[in-house]
Scaffold this active site. Sequence first.
Site, PDB file in Angstrom:
ATOM      1  N   HIS A 190       0.713  -1.088  -0.086  1.00 35.57           N
ATOM      2  CA  HIS A 190      -0.030   0.237   0.075  1.00 35.57           C
ATOM      3  C   HIS A 190       0.880   1.355   0.060  1.00 35.57           C
ATOM      4  CE1 HIS A 190      -3.053  -2.649   2.063  1.00 35.57           C
ATOM      5  NE2 HIS A 190      -3.588  -2.435   0.863  1.00 35.57           N
ATOM      6  N   LYS A 222     -17.104  -6.888   5.940  1.00 34.33           N
ATOM      7  CA  LYS A 222     -15.892  -7.355   5.739  1.00 34.33           C
ATOM      8  C   LYS A 222     -14.903  -7.986   6.962  1.00 34.33           C
ATOM      9  CE  LYS A 222     -13.504  -5.919   1.508  1.00 34.33           C
ATOM     10  NZ  LYS A 222     -12.168  -5.260   0.931  1.00 34.33           N
ATOM     11  N   ARG A 274      -1.942  -6.694  -8.040  1.00 27.01           N
ATOM     12  CA  ARG A 274      -0.742  -7.653  -7.589  1.00 27.01           C
ATOM     13  C   ARG A 274      -0.853  -8.788  -8.603  1.00 27.01           C
ATOM     14  NH1 ARG A 274      -3.368  -7.121  -2.518  1.00 27.01           N
ATOM     15  NH2 ARG A 274      -4.513  -9.098  -3.221  1.00 27.01           N
ATOM     16  N   SER A 301      -3.096  -7.438   2.764  1.00 28.07           N
ATOM     17  CA  SER A 301      -3.510  -7.439   4.246  1.00 28.07           C
ATOM     18  C   SER A 301      -4.034  -8.739   4.899  1.00 28.07           C
ATOM     19  CB  SER A 301      -4.775  -6.349   4.412  1.00 28.07           C
ATOM     20  OG  SER A 301      -4.140  -5.011   4.017  1.00 28.07           O
TER      21      SER A 301
END
Length: 164
Positions: A18, A42, A92, A130
């Site tokens: 990030h 989430k 990614r 994460s």
Amino acid sequence: MYRKAIYPGTFDPITNGHLDIIRRASSIFQEVIVAVAESASKSPMFSLQERKEMIEIALKHMDGNISVQSFDCLLANFAKQNGVVVLVRGLRAVSDFEYELQIGYANASLNKDLETVYFMPSLENAFISSSVVRSILTHQGKICHLVPFEVCRYLQEKGYVCSA
């Protein structure tokens, strides 16, 4: 020329990946808003306040053209409220592409002026997410090479074991 961009996410927690994207976006845009999503659906590991604090600590040494705001509404509406027409997102791997493409189209359907710009992470950060950091942290593994040093120290102060 676009002056402002939003880099949205849950940042649960912020990672070196990030930070890499924030650094690069801040060199292109005059202002970058790091927008921390509430994301109650989430079930984040860290509270919204903790996530904001971690981001703010990680950004202390960076230029002053970056701000941190939280939001709990549609991203397209948040962008409009802030006069922003560019979203920055990270990709990614190929697996991210389909999801990000759908989100980009959905945001554009809600706000026709909204553009999404995709950044690839630097090679050393390509595998960091994460969710990987949370999994390692939950099992008391070493994460200090995956998150900014200041965030590792913050987590240690909160009682987490961050290094083995």
